[in-house]
Enzyme design. Structure first.
Site, PDB file in Angstrom:
ATOM      1  N   TYR A 175      38.148  45.860  32.270  1.00  0.00           N
ATOM      2  CA  TYR A 175      38.719  44.946  33.278  1.00  0.00           C
ATOM      3  C   TYR A 175      38.850  45.667  34.627  1.00  0.00           C
ATOM      4  O   TYR A 175      38.487  45.133  35.677  1.00  0.00           O
ATOM      5  CB  TYR A 175      40.078  44.473  32.773  1.00  0.00           C
ATOM      6  CG  TYR A 175      40.772  43.431  33.610  1.00  0.00           C
ATOM      7  CD1 TYR A 175      40.321  42.114  33.638  1.00  0.00           C
ATOM      8  CD2 TYR A 175      41.906  43.758  34.360  1.00  0.00           C
ATOM      9  CE1 TYR A 175      40.986  41.151  34.387  1.00  0.00           C
ATOM     10  CE2 TYR A 175      42.576  42.802  35.111  1.00  0.00           C
ATOM     11  CZ  TYR A 175      42.114  41.492  35.118  1.00  0.00           C
ATOM     12  OH  TYR A 175      42.770  40.546  35.860  1.00  0.00           O
ATOM     13  N   LYS A 231      37.145  44.724  38.173  1.00  0.00           N
ATOM     14  CA  LYS A 231      37.935  44.332  39.349  1.00  0.00           C
ATOM     15  C   LYS A 231      37.733  45.298  40.516  1.00  0.00           C
ATOM     16  O   LYS A 231      37.762  44.880  41.674  1.00  0.00           O
ATOM     17  CB  LYS A 231      39.417  44.221  38.960  1.00  0.00           C
ATOM     18  CG  LYS A 231      39.686  43.092  37.951  1.00  0.00           C
ATOM     19  CD  LYS A 231      39.274  41.732  38.504  1.00  0.00           C
ATOM     20  CE  LYS A 231      39.648  40.577  37.595  1.00  0.00           C
ATOM     21  NZ  LYS A 231      39.244  39.268  38.142  1.00  0.00           N
ATOM     22  N   THR A 233      51.429  33.839  34.277  1.00  0.00           N
ATOM     23  CA  THR A 233      50.418  32.878  33.802  1.00  0.00           C
ATOM     24  C   THR A 233      50.254  33.028  32.290  1.00  0.00           C
ATOM     25  O   THR A 233      50.855  33.906  31.678  1.00  0.00           O
ATOM     26  CB  THR A 233      49.027  33.151  34.422  1.00  0.00           C
ATOM     27  OG1 THR A 233      48.591  34.437  33.993  1.00  0.00           O
ATOM     28  CG2 THR A 233      49.036  33.074  35.926  1.00  0.00           C
TER      29      THR A 233
END
Ligand code: NAI
Length: 445
Positions: free
Chosen positions: A351, A355, A386
């Site tokens: 990840y 990013k 979220t």
């Protein structure tokens, strides 16, 4: 029921216990719907340059209660320090002499903003003076209380202080739209595309496509862009069908069910735009996934899936879009990075790579688009509440939530407001940058 510290500590008993035990008590940050005015007054403007006068006049034009001295005030909403003409570190002291006393009086959700020149000078003393502002504003952000934030606008030498890009950034940082941004600097390297006819409907008449829009941050972006006047095309995987169509109905958007990793995704998007006779003014690469594992246990499929959705698909789609006839004159591209890509994060090698790669992509793409009046930038959220972050184990989640200067998680809306700002006309002056929306997360810069 899930325990949520931030909510619990705002109840009567929670406040009492936190007060007695010294636990952090995060301030309920005012957002735009709570505080729609452009500036929180009174506004103290410090500085001695012509640029200071220009900024003070601009804030006055927004009905700001502008003052040049703060000693007679009990409370201060906003402090703007204009340091555009400093040429030696010793120049700064006399300009900020009044700042400590004023800083003590800052209101809940207040703003401190510096405006200075980019540290790209050959002269060591001039460059030192300019570079110092960054450490200064980052420190004020760490010391600010009551949900106040501190940020900096850093303007290149060939851009006027009155350029639309500077005024657009000034407005954004002073409003409640920037509630969860603190300790950041935004570099202005071009004039921007002009001042919008109406600040609050600044995307009127614009078409913007948002990927991963069925839920979470993407849905908040779509709603916010629609609030700001845009016609939105909401894209998500076919599996997200009902959530996507409900959102599309709610905001009058065009739904597009598609997996962005499918080989012909870019061409299908262009075909869809051509069929509907739509020229895009903005594209938001929001769709993203995590497949976390400590790197020693990383599998090929986890690595490849994250790279494909979070960056490779974006590059493929951009290639098709940029050679199509579907992009408007002031086209703005915004991609979602992450503070994990800035600082790294254990368990997220794939990840974090993807990013960081997003930041690299916009750094290269920004100048290419700038040649045709456009721009590309990234937004790097920190901890945002979220479904994605809801999956983090509770104790870890609570630690992440409070590991920033504002001592709380941000809302999808905070990211959405920033995306809307980067899609605006003035944003043409921000080229290839990454703006963090993280409450000054303690990781990274
Ligand atoms: P989410 O998981 O709640 O929503 C992501 C959306 O993207 C979903 O609707 C999903 O269906 C869609 N999507 C995934 N793969 C897709 C594909 N191949 N094609 C089309 N759509 C696809 O995620 P959340 O939290 O809303 O995150 C949005 C973006 O913000 C992501 O890029 C994420 O990496 C980034 N971000 C989120 C943070 C947070 O705290 N939630 C922090 C930093 C970055």
């Amino acid at each position: 029921m899930k325990f949520d510290y931030t909510t619990a500590v705002r109840t009567g008993p929670g406040k009492f216990i936190a007060g007695k035990t010294g636990l952090p008590q995060p301030t309920d940050l005012p957002r735009f719907m709570d505080r729609p005015q452009p500036v929180l007054g009174p506004v103290l403007v410090l500085g001695t340059s012509q640029g200071t006068e220009d900024i003070a006049n601009q804030i006055l034009a927004w009905d700001g209660d502008v003052r040049r001295h703060g000693d007679e005030l009990d409370k201060i909403g906003t402090i703007v320090v204009v340091l555009d003409e400093i040429t030696n570190p010793t120049d700064t002291g006399p300009i900020i002499r009044e700042l400590p006393a004023a800083f003590k009086k800052i209101k809940t959700g207040g703003r401190v903003l510096t405006i200075s020149r980019s540290a790209t000078e050959d002269d060591p003393a001039v460059n030192a003076a300019r570079a110092g502002v960054e450490g200064f504003i980052r420190t004020l952000a760490k010391e600010a209380r009551h949900g106040a934030t501190a940020n900096g606008i850093v303007v290149d030498d060939d851009v006027e202080i009155t350029a639309s890009s500077v005024i657009g950034a000034l407005r954004f940082f002073l409003t409640a739209k920037s509630a969860f941004i603190s300790g950041q600097t935004l570099r202005v390297s071009d004039d921007g595309g002009g001042i919008p006819a109406l600040w609050e409907q600044h995307l009127a008449g614009k078409n913007v496509l948002v990927t991963g829009a069925a839920r979470g941050i993407g849905a908040a972006i779509a709603r916010t862009l629609s609030r700001d006047g845009a016609k939105v095309i909401v894209l998500d995987v076919p599996g997200s069908g009902s959530a996507l169509s409900e959102l599309a109905n709610e905001i009058g958007a065009i739904p597009l069910q598609m997996d962005i990793t499918s080989e012909n995704a870019g061409q299908r998007i262009v075909d869809e735009l051509t069929k509907r006779n739509i020229v895009l003014d903005g594209f938001v690469h929001n769709a993203g996934i995590t497949r976390d594992k400590y790197f020693a246990n990383m599998t090929d499929d986890r690595w490849d899936a994250v790279i494909d959705v979070n960056i490779a698909a974006q590059l493929r789609i951009n290639d098709v879009l940029l050679t199509s006839d579907r992009l408007g004159d002031h086209f703005r591209l915004v991609s979602l990075a992450s503070t994990s890509g800035v600082a790294g994060n254990a368990g997220q090698a794939n990840y974090a790579y993807s990013k960081s790669a997003v930041m690299g992509m916009v750094a290269a793409l920004g100048p290419i688009l700038a040649e045709r009046g456009g721009t590309a930038n990234a937004v790097a959220p920190g901890f945002i509440e979220t479904e994605m972050t809801g999956k983090i184990p509770p104790v870890q989640r609570e630690i992440f939530r409070r590991s920033n200067s504002l001592k709380q998680g941000g809302l999808p809306l905070d990211v959405a407001e920033t995306v809307s700002f980067l899609l605006s006309l003035p944003a043409g002056g921000y080229v290839g940058q990454t703006l963090r929306v993280c409450g000054q997360n303690l990781v990274g810069r």
